[in-house]
Motif scaffolding. Sequence first.
Motif, PDB file in Angstrom:
ATOM      1  N   GLU A   1       0.747  -1.128  -0.252  1.00 20.12           N
ATOM      2  CA  GLU A   1      -0.150  -0.097  -0.143  1.00 20.12           C
ATOM      3  C   GLU A   1       0.835   1.443  -0.158  1.00 20.12           C
ATOM      4  OE1 GLU A   1      -3.590  -1.534   2.610  1.00 20.12           O
ATOM      5  OE2 GLU A   1      -1.835  -0.903   3.617  1.00 20.12           O
ATOM      6  N   PHE A   2       1.951   1.054   0.136  1.00 14.14           N
ATOM      7  CA  PHE A   2       3.196   2.108   0.278  1.00 14.14           C
ATOM      8  C   PHE A   2       2.979   3.301  -0.837  1.00 14.14           C
ATOM      9  CE2 PHE A   2       6.689   0.508   3.141  1.00 14.14           C
ATOM     10  CZ  PHE A   2       5.688   0.306   4.189  1.00 14.14           C
ATOM     11  N   SER A   3       2.311   4.522  -0.664  1.00 12.85           N
ATOM     12  CA  SER A   3       2.659   5.233  -1.859  1.00 12.85           C
ATOM     13  C   SER A   3       2.486   6.896  -1.019  1.00 12.85           C
ATOM     14  CB  SER A   3       1.744   5.294  -3.024  1.00 12.85           C
ATOM     15  OG  SER A   3       0.517   5.761  -2.382  1.00 12.85           O
ATOM     16  N   GLU A   4       3.334   7.715  -1.577  1.00 10.55           N
ATOM     17  CA  GLU A   4       3.279   9.176  -0.911  1.00 10.55           C
ATOM     18  C   GLU A   4       1.827   9.624  -0.651  1.00 10.55           C
ATOM     19  OE1 GLU A   4       6.021  12.166  -1.990  1.00 10.55           O
ATOM     20  OE2 GLU A   4       7.655  10.474  -2.384  1.00 10.55           O
ATOM     21  N   GLU A   5       1.193   9.297  -1.877  1.00 10.65           N
ATOM     22  CA  GLU A   5      -0.516   9.682  -1.844  1.00 10.65           C
ATOM     23  C   GLU A   5      -1.270   9.056  -0.621  1.00 10.65           C
ATOM     24  OE1 GLU A   5      -2.493   8.561  -5.205  1.00 10.65           O
ATOM     25  OE2 GLU A   5      -4.329   9.727  -5.035  1.00 10.65           O
ATOM     26  N   ASN A   6      -0.879   7.758  -0.355  1.00 11.46           N
ATOM     27  CA  ASN A   6      -1.728   7.040   0.703  1.00 11.46           C
ATOM     28  C   ASN A   6      -1.301   7.760   1.940  1.00 11.46           C
ATOM     29  OD1 ASN A   6      -3.247   5.314  -0.921  1.00 11.46           O
ATOM     30  ND2 ASN A   6      -1.755   3.844  -0.648  1.00 11.46           N
ATOM     31  N   ILE A   7      -0.137   8.112   2.002  1.00  8.70           N
ATOM     32  CA  ILE A   7       0.746   8.372   3.299  1.00  8.70           C
ATOM     33  C   ILE A   7      -0.204   9.785   3.780  1.00  8.70           C
ATOM     34  CG2 ILE A   7       2.589   9.362   4.679  1.00  8.70           C
ATOM     35  CD1 ILE A   7       4.219   6.990   3.342  1.00  8.70           C
ATOM     36  N   LEU A   8       0.079  10.641   2.586  1.00  8.97           N
ATOM     37  CA  LEU A   8      -0.686  11.991   2.739  1.00  8.97           C
ATOM     38  C   LEU A   8      -1.998  12.188   3.121  1.00  8.97           C
ATOM     39  CD1 LEU A   8       1.443  14.101  -0.119  1.00  8.97           C
ATOM     40  CD2 LEU A   8       1.447  14.132   2.509  1.00  8.97           C
ATOM     41  N   LYS A   9      -2.661  11.220   2.532  1.00  8.95           N
ATOM     42  CA  LYS A   9      -4.250  11.277   2.782  1.00  8.95           C
ATOM     43  C   LYS A   9      -4.239  10.965   4.239  1.00  8.95           C
ATOM     44  CE  LYS A   9      -6.564   9.454  -1.417  1.00  8.95           C
ATOM     45  NZ  LYS A   9      -6.731   8.040  -2.070  1.00  8.95           N
TER      46      LYS A   9
END
Lengths: 522, 306, 332
Positions: free
Chosen positions: A500-508
Amino acid sequence: MAAASPAIMPQSSENPAFLSVQGLKKHFGGVKALDGVSFSLLKGEVHALVGENGAGKSTLIKILSGVFPYDSGSISLAGEDYRPASPHDAKDLGVQVVHQEFNLLEHLSIAENISVERMPTNRFGLLDKQEMNQRARSALDAVGLTDVDVKAPVSSLGIAHRQLVEISRALQRKSRILILDEPTATLTERETRRLFEIVETIKADGVTIVFVSHHLEEVFAICDRVTVFRNGVSIGTDRISETTPDGVVQKMVGRQLAASTNDAGPSRKPGELALRLDELCTQANPSDKGISFDLRYGEIVGIAGLVGSGRTEILRGIFGVDPIRSGRVLQGGNEMRFSGPRDAIAAGIGFVTEDRKDEGLILEMPIAANMSLANMRAVSRSGLLQFSEENRRSRDGGARLKLKYGKISDAVSSLSGGNQQKVVLAKWLGRNPKVLLLDEPTRGVDVGAKAEIYAILKELARDRVALLVVSSEMPELMTLADRILVLAEHEIQGELTRPEFSEENILKLAYGQARQAGGQKQ
Amino acid sequence: MKLLKIAAAAATGLALLAGTAQADDKPVVGLIMKSLANEFFQNMMAGAQAHEEKRGDYKLLAVGMQNETDFESQINAVENFITQGVDAIVVAPADSRAMVRPLKKAMAAGIVVVNFDVALDADAKKQQNIELAFVGPDNRGGAKLAGDALGKKLGAGGKVVIIEGNPGADNANERRLGFEDSVAEFELELLDSRTAHWETEEANTVFSNMLTAHPDIQGVMAANDSMAIGVVKALESAGRDDIVVVGFDNIPAVGPMIADGRMLATVDQFGTDMAANSIDLALEVVKGGPQLEGWVKTPIELVTAN
Amino acid sequence: MTTQALSETMPNPSRFSVRSALQNAGIGLALLALILFFSVFTEHFLTPNNITNILTQITINLVLAVGMTFVILIGGIDLSVGSVMAFAAVVAGKAITLPGFGPAEAIALAVVAATLTGVACGMINGVISAYWALPSFIITLGMLNIARGAALQVSDAQTIYSFPYAFEEFGSAMIYGVPVVFLVALFLVLVAWFVLNFTVFGRLLYGIGNNEEAVRLAGHSVYWYKVAAFTICGFTAGIAAIVYMARLNISSPIAGIGFELNAIAAVIIGGTSLSGGRGSVIGTLLGAFIIGVLANGLILIGLSDFMRQMITGVVIIVAVVLDYYRAKYASK
């Protein structure tokens, strides 16, 4: 000096060099800090200086800003010989620096800090507070801090806001050249984007910006040209449009990086339970809901979140620095009640703190003394120091981390940022910790040393150490961690596994969007 | 230092409150002392308290200072006594000039003021246009008694040094002048004169160094006995028993030294009785006796081995 | 520059000691210059008797300054040492004059009483300032008053006298013209030097002076180390009280007024940083000598008391200014 200096002159003739450096040398005793640096700055460009720590960028900046004189070579600014006698002198000539380490007066107000170099006075020669506050207001507005009270003390600001206050202070005077020394090291992604917008505005006003950064993606995002340094020599200047990050890295290290930092990632199997947090709430945590998660031996758990989301407080709570308000820390099923760091250390926990200068190191003291600080028993017998044992262990610790230093008895302050960070690591590794807490482990560390530190941390995990890493750099967490916990407002918003790692997911999660949407999927 | 003063002032205030609470028709006497850290004044205070008990016909309010130069708290004490409406103020001024104005205020308020121990400055009194008698020993005369004893022993041409008290303190000045009178009268040779701030250890150090510079010293005049003790110890360390020492105050610690000849003489100004005597004089005036005038000298006496 | 771990085999304790050795050399030179000056301008300065005098005269200040060095190294200050010395002297004076003891027992009792009094006062200073993280400046200023008041209270403001003869003997005893009390002080200097340079305790005191938080996060109890530093300072005040009594054969409740300032001056002239973390007790030894030689020499050349005081003040300021430049160049 005769060394070839390729591509130092600008190609276009209608835009002559605004500042030109030729064959610059600077020695400290026997150490050659700068050994032939040549490059030029064009008016109104954003020019990146990159290079590993110790490559000479800091020395160059200090020479440009009038802190040190130079030994030989020449610098000309707008066609005239440039030889500032003091930082004040450099400022008068329009050369401003925003330092990596802040120079703010904590207990004074923001407005006072912004005007500290030139306090406005009224016709009686008294401090004109109204004028001072107005100036500060417009200076802060210029960097987008519209919601900050100029009368508040600097100590009430977070680290990112302080950075912006520094920038606004530098901009407030007429700058011809603005040097930003690692301005994004402490900023979150959003703050960095805001900074870049500001940089664009300043550039549009015809100010030349020198941008020093370890983040190549930032360099490629906002810079026009880049000059690479290695071992006190300028390797060359390229237009950003004509080079690639890989090309720059190759110039920096003088070799191909053995393995990309973002390899397949860990295929480690988490082992036994190392730590369990059960509704942990420290006194610094205003929220009622505590933090709960498990940490297993042999895994690296990342903690992401914006500055101020309570990441550091978790580590401080576990380590017994901040008093625990409610909740428990369990180790191997037993509740641990640490009355202070001493107990945590005795339980096999180490803590690489965020702030080397204030919490991690005793800068004035020797490398060896710093490395043994958490492990005095190993280097002493009945209270007496065993110097040969201490030096042996320190040299071993240094070798393990590929530490670059002169003598093991040199003060830590003589080392570059990356090597200082390695000393902090070595201090804890010397104890063979079972659990290692790390807060921003590569802040202010160059690309090469970063890769080395990642390799060390991964090796530790393979050796069944449990690692808990707090970082503002998402690529760092995605490289290192087996899973990432994302915090916002002192609460865990969600947990991401490697797929699930992605900058988008973290930022969300960090901005609390996923939660509003009713939690993440799965 | 500020803290000390605040504390002293607070203590003064408390003492005064306690005092008025039990006031009856007995006359009230406010006694303002100098530093109670000085055993001379400590003894004087004890003497005054014993005196109050013995006479039993007046109420004593006593205030001491933190140190010898703390005249600010003395001024505060005077002002507090005026507010309290005492019948008499008996004061040993820490500063002979600074105290004149507040005391004038007290006199204007109809309070009987008796100045003892150290005389108020004559010029300052003239300037403020007040007449105020002084009750106390003749420090200069007393020092001359001790100096004369030394002069007689050494004869003309004897080489002497003076160890002074705190520079600027009136009794220190007076005693130095008294010693100098003896020097002139007996045609002694004054080699050096230095302060040791009334203190034993400093006198020991300062005198050792004087002795090094002038090995031919024959006599020492110390402005108090604490310093004389330091001088005697320095002489013992240097192995000199040919040098004659005189002191001032007659504190108990010098008794043995005078008895066995390590000191030639000291001066007793009967400090224990001085405050008590002054209170007697003040009460006379309160009861309608004549105003005091000029200098009411209290007894002084030379103390020697025989 | 890329060389890793440049060869380096000597068991070099720390660059600290190298740097402080250089620094001490500077102070030593200043002391030498003073000695030279006074030797040229006064005939009595460089005589055996006068050297003995100087050694006797600096002893109390040196003893106090050794303890003060510990406190200043951790970034604290102890303003109470002069008063604590007087209090310890008075308590010991009361003990030594108790009836019913032989001279040996009486002296032993006095030594124990003086050191215990000093240790207790120092410990109180340390516990209060470390536990509540309060500035030691104000806590020890309080203790300055408490101890002075206690000294006056216990002694009833009277000088205590008539001590056993053996005690006096000790105070004036010499070995080859060197006062035994000075040797005691020198022994304290050596012990302090050893403790500060060769023990974990000493290392951590330097660490606390430089970066208290880093030491705390490395798992050390900063609290107890601070208490220990203040306790040591109180202990030396107790020792100073014994020296005072042995030398003058009295106990005076007004002894030691202003001694704290002389002790601090010796430490600072000796190159120890007032903000802590940097300095050495050898420097303190030299600093005490500079103050002592100056006080002695200026009397010998016949300078007035007031000029003497001014020059001492000038020397303190010059020493601190020089130290600023020394630190600046050492760090480059």
